[in-house]
Design a protein around this motif. Structure first.
Motif, mmCIF file in Angstrom:
data_model
loop_
_atom_site.group_PDB
_atom_site.id
_atom_site.type_symbol
_atom_site.label_atom_id
_atom_site.label_comp_id
_atom_site.label_asym_id
_atom_site.label_seq_id
_atom_site.Cartn_x
_atom_site.Cartn_y
_atom_site.Cartn_z
ATOM 1 N N GLU A 97 0.822 -1.217 0.000
ATOM 2 C CA GLU A 97 0.000 0.000 0.000
ATOM 3 C C GLU A 97 0.852 1.261 0.000
ATOM 4 O OE1 GLU A 97 -2.526 -0.420 3.382
ATOM 5 O OE2 GLU A 97 -3.753 -2.008 2.478
ATOM 6 N N SER A 98 1.972 1.219 0.727
ATOM 7 C CA SER A 98 2.848 2.389 0.806
ATOM 8 C C SER A 98 3.515 2.672 -0.530
ATOM 9 C CB SER A 98 3.901 2.182 1.891
ATOM 10 O OG SER A 98 4.678 3.334 2.064
ATOM 11 N N ILE A 99 3.986 1.627 -1.197
ATOM 12 C CA ILE A 99 4.603 1.802 -2.515
ATOM 13 C C ILE A 99 3.605 2.412 -3.496
ATOM 14 C CG2 ILE A 99 5.454 0.530 -4.530
ATOM 15 C CD1 ILE A 99 6.918 -1.329 -2.616
ATOM 16 N N LYS A 100 2.369 1.952 -3.420
ATOM 17 C CA LYS A 100 1.330 2.478 -4.299
ATOM 18 C C LYS A 100 0.993 3.929 -3.948
ATOM 19 C CE LYS A 100 -3.339 1.431 -5.989
ATOM 20 N NZ LYS A 100 -4.504 0.520 -5.840
ATOM 21 N N LYS A 101 0.864 4.214 -2.669
ATOM 22 C CA LYS A 101 0.514 5.568 -2.213
ATOM 23 C C LYS A 101 1.621 6.564 -2.528
ATOM 24 C CE LYS A 101 -0.730 8.121 1.985
ATOM 25 N NZ LYS A 101 -0.979 8.008 3.451
ATOM 26 N N MET A 102 2.870 6.148 -2.331
ATOM 27 C CA MET A 102 4.003 7.049 -2.563
ATOM 28 C C MET A 102 4.435 7.061 -4.029
ATOM 29 S SD MET A 102 4.403 8.179 0.472
ATOM 30 C CE MET A 102 5.793 9.221 0.085
ATOM 31 N N ASN A 103 3.859 6.176 -4.825
ATOM 32 C CA ASN A 103 4.202 6.074 -6.251
ATOM 33 C C ASN A 103 5.703 5.841 -6.436
ATOM 34 O OD1 ASN A 103 3.771 6.025 -9.024
ATOM 35 N ND2 ASN A 103 3.986 8.245 -9.244
ATOM 36 N N VAL A 104 6.233 4.878 -5.675
ATOM 37 C CA VAL A 104 7.649 4.525 -5.779
ATOM 38 C C VAL A 104 7.872 3.755 -7.077
ATOM 39 C CG1 VAL A 104 9.552 3.251 -4.739
ATOM 40 C CG2 VAL A 104 7.912 4.441 -3.279
#
Length: 849
Positions: free
Chosen positions: A723-730
């Motif tokens: 979810e964090s990778i998706k939210k931060m657009n890494v």
């Protein structure tokens, strides 16, 4: 046949590092077993295998703990003497009439105490691990010899003997103990917060500390663990030979460290596995036993194992293979003679169809570009667009996979950075290429030292004078003899620029040279660039600050996803059009201002000082509010954040969180008790851990509160990472990719995402968009604005006035370590600079617009 070999190599390279290391060790071990068995069949007899098993077990028990020590960037040379002294202490306890169980506890306690002594010397007294444990090693051997009167002490006890000589079925108990300890260490290092922290502090001590990890405690515990493990090994040895020997552990530390290093653990810390260590110890045991089996002298054994250590250190280094490849060309006589290319009045450099692949994946594709002397050309694109790769190609650090470079119509190949410099190319790198422990003068003349005429001695006087002249040319009032590690981030950046001008290059690459400079310092650099342009120097300028590009450059070369998108005439092309070319989408506002309901005071600082740059600062930050700290480089902005988060100690003043004064601050306390998060100024120095993956970096702070009994909730962690990778657009969205291999903007997203996962109530941000592209800036500020709406109190240090003026509800201006003014949202650049430059004197009144 060649194609099949290439396919096998490609498949092998795709396997993760630890598996590759293990496969190599297993293959060598099997080959040696076959070789020794062929030379003498008795070598592969059951009795010899049992003997090797006992020997391997004693070494492996300690090596597992040593793996943790080295992972945490330490070393323990005292394990052999610890084994000896703990065994002698146990033997004396046995002679005094203590029970078998008590004797075993005494042995373990003695080992733990020696380990604790090592830990204390390293973590509390800051003594080098090598020196501290070397001293303990000598002390331990002396104590063992003194307590035993230099003779072995017999221990005839069935319980103690059982530990070293018993069998459970056909398997020796020592092997079972080894396997159980292997399982214990594997779980500890891979499934618990303690293990994660061991890897973290070895990968980047300051980043681990800034992530609220109790780094000193973790490092201390690794030394205690080696002490206890040496005690366990002592029990196994006593049980086997039924006596405690004062020289029983002599030389054991060498076998232990050899096994750990051959097993793939890097001496630099942060990389390695206990499974690799086990295979490494097995290989060392086979080599030692084989050589002694065939009567090889002891010195040969040391030469062979020592050689394997050196070979392992070299081959396990990520840069070694690339260096070997490059060295093939260094002995060839070059016919392109790059040195003749410099100082040409009218020159041109052209890139033809340049491409670069990494592990089969394209980083650059078909790049076409031409730059002439006297031009200032912008190279723009999002983080990850390929700008840094292109800079490395032009500076000779890497070679393109295809295409060629022409200077004045002549094809040229840069075998290394020296060839690039000789061709007249100077580079101001995005990440510092300075040596921290050397002075400014030593850095500027590194590799180009001036010698006293007729003597092989350096002329420090001439180099210091030339350095002073260069600094004066830049209007830099800095002592040439000060070490780089004593300079601020901005000062280091300016020294990078000075260094790049040495040798009068005709073509200069400036990779984000103003990313850490204040407005006045940037203006100073702009004047220098104009002077260089007048001297007919060609400049390739990389920056994410659009106003800079329009001010300095006449055209821009745009990259996106490693591809050449096109050229843009800057006077004729709007900023929004450039941004659209870069990111492939429309961005309305890079620095949005969002109104929100303001709550109670979350942070209140009163007259705080750190005894250094920070002299006296007072202000507050409310919930649902963004306060920006503005000022010149060295004005004390960063020092305020460090003091609040506990990264540095307060010399005077008070910090209150939610009305409560905070005493004895530490990063862990500020995170655990105050729910505070901190994004540091320099992401490379203290933001992320390069030896760890995106996933591990994202959750390094989160696991501290979410783990039960130190065990990491793996399923929940995986979901949060996704979810964090998706939210931060890494990008790329690969949780297993090492953060060190991401672009700067994506690294910053990981650093920010690490703390957003913790759902902080207070957020400290030190130049959060420094060195990131416009798309990433917009994304980061959207996230910050959302946190503000949720009632988070946000304190930002910003070196970009446009950012400060747009996003801040209030601006606190610093001048020479003091807070001298406070401005409401809507303030002008002139008002901020009046305070920052000391033109407008300190006031206690807010300026309301």
């Amino acid at each position: 046949m060649g194609k099949n070999n290439n396919k096998l190599i490609e498949v092998f390279n795709k396997i993760n590092r630890s598996t590759r290391v293990n496969l190599i060790i297993i293959s060598i071990s099997l080959l040696l077993l076959v070789l020794f068995g062929f030379m003498n069949p008795k070598f592969i007899s059951i009795n010899n295998f049992l003997s090797m098993g006992h020997q391997m077990a004693i070494t492996a028990v300690i090596a597992f703990a040593m793996t943790a020590v080295i992972l945490a960037k330490g070393i323990d040379l005292s394990v052999g003497s610890t084994l000896a002294v703990s065994g002698i202490v146990g033997a004396l306890a046995f002679q005094s009439g203590m029970s078998s169980f008590t004797v075993l506890l005494v042995v373990l306690l003695a080992g733990a105490l020696v380990g604790a002594l090592n830990g204390f010397l390293v973590t509390n007294l800051n003594i080098s691990p090598f020196i501290a444990t070397l001293g303990t090693m000598a002390f331990g051997h002396g104590a063992a010899l003194s307590l035993s009167n230099a003779s072995s002490i017999s221990i005839q006890d069935p319980t103690i003997s059982w530990a070293g000589s018993a069998f459970l079925g056909p398997i020796p108990f020592t092997i079972i103990i080894t396997l159980l300890l292997l399982l214990f260490w594997w779980v500890l290092l891979n499934r618990t917060t303690t293990g994660r922290y061991v890897y973290a502090l070895g990968g980047n001590f300051e980043a681990a500390r800034a992530s609220a990890v109790k780094v000193k405690l973790i490092q201390f515990l690794t030394y205690v663990a080696t002490g206890v493990s040496a005690g366990v090994a002592s029990i196994l040895l006593i049980g086997r030979v039924q006596s405690a020997q004062p020289l029983g552990g002599m030389g054991l530390e060498f076998d232990v460290i050899t096994g750990v290093i051959i097993g793939g653990t890097l001496l630099s810390g942060g990389v390695g596995t206990v499974i690799g260590t086990l295979f490494g110890v097995i290989l060392v045991t086979i080599i030692r036993t084989g050589l002694s089996f065939f009567g090889a002298p002891q010195e040969v054994t040391y030469l062979v194992t020592g050689g394997m250590v050196l070979l392992s250190v070299l081959l396990y280094s990520s840069e070694t293979i690339e260096s070997i490849k490059k060295s093939k060309f260094s002995f060839k006589k070059s016919n392109n003679n790059p040195s003749t290319q410099k100082n040409i009045d009218s020159s041109v450099i052209r890139l033809n169809n340049i491409g670069k692949n990494y592990s089969g994946f394209p980083a650059l594709t078909n790049i076409e570009m031409e730059i002439k002397t006297g031009e200032v050309v912008a190279l723009v694109g999002e983080n990850g667009a390929g700008k840094s790769t292109l800079v490395k190609i032009l500076s000779g650090i890497i070679k393109p996979s295809r295409g060629d470079i022409e200077i004045n119509g002549n094809k040229i190949v840069f075998d290394n950075a020296k060839h690039s410099r000789e061709a007249g190319i100077g580079v101001v790198h995005q990440h510092y290429s300075l040596v921290p422990e050397l002075t400014i003068t030593e850095n500027l003349f590194l590799g180009r030292e001036v010698k006293i005429k007729g003597l092989p001695l350096l002329s420090k006087r001439i180099m210091s004078k030339k350095t002073k002249d260069l600094l004066d040319e830049f209007n830099l009032d800095i002592d040439p003899n000060i070490k780089i590690n004593k300079l601020t981030v901005g000062q280091r950046q300016l020294i990078e620029v000075v260094k790049a001008t040495i040798g009068n290059p005709w073509f200069m690459i400036m990779d984000e040279p103003t990313s850490s400079l204040s407005k006045s310092e940037s203006e100073r650099l702009y004047l220098l660039i104009e002077e260089l342009r007048k001297r007919n120097v060609a400049i390739l300028y990389i920056s994410h600050k659009m106003d800079e590009l329009y001010k300095l450059c006449n055209r821009a070369v745009v990259l996106r996803d490693g591809k050449f998108i096109g050229n843009a005439d800057l006077p004729e092309t709007s900023e929004s059009a450039i941004v659209n070319m870069m990111v492939g989408r429309k961005i309305d506002n890079i620095f949005p201002y969002t109104k929100s309901e303001v709550g109670d005071v979350a942070i209140e600082v009163e007259n705080i000082s750190d005894g250094g740059l920070l002299k006296d600062a007072s202000f507050n930050v409310r919930k649902g509010e963004i306060v920006v700290l503005a000022g010149l480089m060295g004005s004390g902005r960063t020092e305020i954040l460090n003091a609040i988060f506990g990264m540095s100690k307060l010399a005077s003043g008070t910090v209150k969180i939610d009305g409560q004064e905070i005493h004895h601050m530490s990063p862990r306390k500020m995170y655990q008790q105050c729910e505070m998060a901190y994004i540091p100024e320099d992401r490379h120095a203290s933001g992320f851990i390069p030896t760890m993956s995106v996933a591990e970096n994202l959750t390094i702070a989160w696991i501290q509160k979410q783990s039960k009994f130190s065990f990491i909730p793996m399923k929940e962690e995986k979901q949060n990472v996704f979810e964090s990778i998706k939210k931060m657009n890494v990008r790329p969205p690969d949780p297993n990719k090492l953060v060190d291999y991401l672009s700067g903007g994506n690294q910053q997203k990981v650093v920010l995402g690490k703390w957003l996962l913790t759902k902080p109530k207070i957020l400290l941000l030190d130049d959060p968009t420094r060195g990131v592209d416009v798309g990433a800036k917009a994304e980061i500020h959207e996230l910050i604005a959302e946190l503000k709406k949720q009632g988070v109190a946000i304190l930002i240090v910003s070196s970009e006035l446009t950012e400060a003026l747009n996003v801040g509800d209030r601006i606190v201006v610093m001048h020479e370590g003091r807070s001298v003014g406070e401005l409401e949202h809507g303030a002008t650049e002139e008002q901020v600079m009046n305070y920052a430059l000391g033109i407008k004197k300190e006031t206690n009144q807010k300026e309301v617009q």
